[in-house]
Scaffold this motif. Structure first.
Motif, mmCIF file in Angstrom:
data_model
loop_
_atom_site.group_PDB
_atom_site.id
_atom_site.type_symbol
_atom_site.label_atom_id
_atom_site.label_comp_id
_atom_site.label_asym_id
_atom_site.label_seq_id
_atom_site.Cartn_x
_atom_site.Cartn_y
_atom_site.Cartn_z
ATOM 1 N N THR A 106 31.894 22.727 -17.593
ATOM 2 C CA THR A 106 31.976 24.167 -17.844
ATOM 3 C C THR A 106 31.763 24.953 -16.558
ATOM 4 O O THR A 106 32.488 25.914 -16.270
ATOM 5 N N LEU A 107 30.782 24.541 -15.757
ATOM 6 C CA LEU A 107 30.524 25.233 -14.493
ATOM 7 C C LEU A 107 31.687 25.071 -13.517
ATOM 8 O O LEU A 107 32.024 26.018 -12.794
ATOM 9 N N ARG B 38 27.585 34.521 -16.458
ATOM 10 C CA ARG B 38 28.030 33.384 -17.265
ATOM 11 C C ARG B 38 27.295 32.107 -16.863
ATOM 12 O O ARG B 38 26.928 31.305 -17.729
ATOM 13 N N THR C 116 23.926 32.124 -18.490
ATOM 14 C CA THR C 116 24.050 31.803 -19.914
ATOM 15 C C THR C 116 24.250 30.299 -20.116
ATOM 16 O O THR C 116 23.607 29.688 -20.978
ATOM 17 N N ILE C 117 25.113 29.703 -19.319
ATOM 18 C CA ILE C 117 25.382 28.257 -19.424
ATOM 19 C C ILE C 117 24.113 27.465 -19.145
ATOM 20 O O ILE C 117 23.783 26.517 -19.874
ATOM 21 N N ARG C 118 23.384 27.859 -18.120
ATOM 22 C CA ARG C 118 22.144 27.138 -17.772
ATOM 23 C C ARG C 118 21.081 27.323 -18.856
ATOM 24 O O ARG C 118 20.344 26.385 -19.172
ATOM 25 N N ASN D 227 28.951 18.090 -20.113
ATOM 26 C CA ASN D 227 29.589 19.316 -20.595
ATOM 27 C C ASN D 227 29.239 20.511 -19.720
ATOM 28 O O ASN D 227 30.099 21.346 -19.420
ATOM 29 N N THR D 228 27.988 20.582 -19.308
ATOM 30 C CA THR D 228 27.567 21.682 -18.443
ATOM 31 C C THR D 228 28.309 21.627 -17.117
ATOM 32 O O THR D 228 28.803 22.654 -16.631
ATOM 33 N N GLU E 236 21.675 27.793 -22.023
ATOM 34 C CA GLU E 236 22.117 26.958 -23.145
ATOM 35 C C GLU E 236 21.785 25.489 -22.882
ATOM 36 O O GLU E 236 21.369 24.764 -23.783
ATOM 37 N N ARG E 237 21.948 25.065 -21.634
ATOM 38 C CA ARG E 237 21.619 23.682 -21.260
ATOM 39 C C ARG E 237 20.130 23.436 -21.450
ATOM 40 O O ARG E 237 19.738 22.423 -22.029
#
Length: 134
Positions: free
Chosen positions: A70-71, A88, A91-93, A66-67, A95-96
């Motif tokens: 998304t990236l 962003r 934030t994604i990292r 998913n990561t 959350e991972r």
């Protein structure tokens, strides 16, 4: 004679254009494959280093997949400026990282923390080395 020379030039130019279009298309696919490969490699590394259970591996694969997706979509998003993308990505990292830590046992969390500290130290050393070489 001159006609043949011009025709050969156009033929070579046409072949060159076709080849370069194919190369650009392949590079786009490679970027996508690299994201998928990176997710698989990250999963495999953590599986080995933290002795993850099969259940943890399945969850980690999903997190990393998913990561990566998304990236990749963020990278292709032309509506955001550079700073927005960087924010962003952070934030994604984050959350991972939170999702990974949530699936680990207390012992694995300690090992993971040490791994992360070592990784950060190596990054600092590499960045320091680059600045020193300029």
């Amino acid at each position: 004679m001159r006609k043949n020379s011009i025709l050969k030039s156009f033929l070579i130019l046409g072949i060159g254009m076709i080849t370069s279009v194919g190369a650009v298309a392949q590079n786009g696919q490679q970027g996508q494959m690299n994201q998928q490969e990176r997710a698989e490699r990250q999963t495999e590394q953590l599986k080995k280093r933290l002795a993850l259970t099969d259940e943890q591996v399945v969850k980690l694969e999903e997190i990393n997949k998913n990561t990566a997706e998304t990236l990749m979509s963020l990278r292709n998003d032309q509506s955001l400026d550079r700073q927005s993308k960087m924010d962003r990505v952070k934030t994604i990292r984050d959350e991972r990282e939170a999702a990974i830590v949530a699936l680990l046992t207390d012992e694995q969390k300690q090992q993971y923390e040490v791994m992360q500290q070592n990784r950060q130290e190596k990054q600092v050393q590499r960045k320091g080395g680059r600045r020193g070489s300029k």
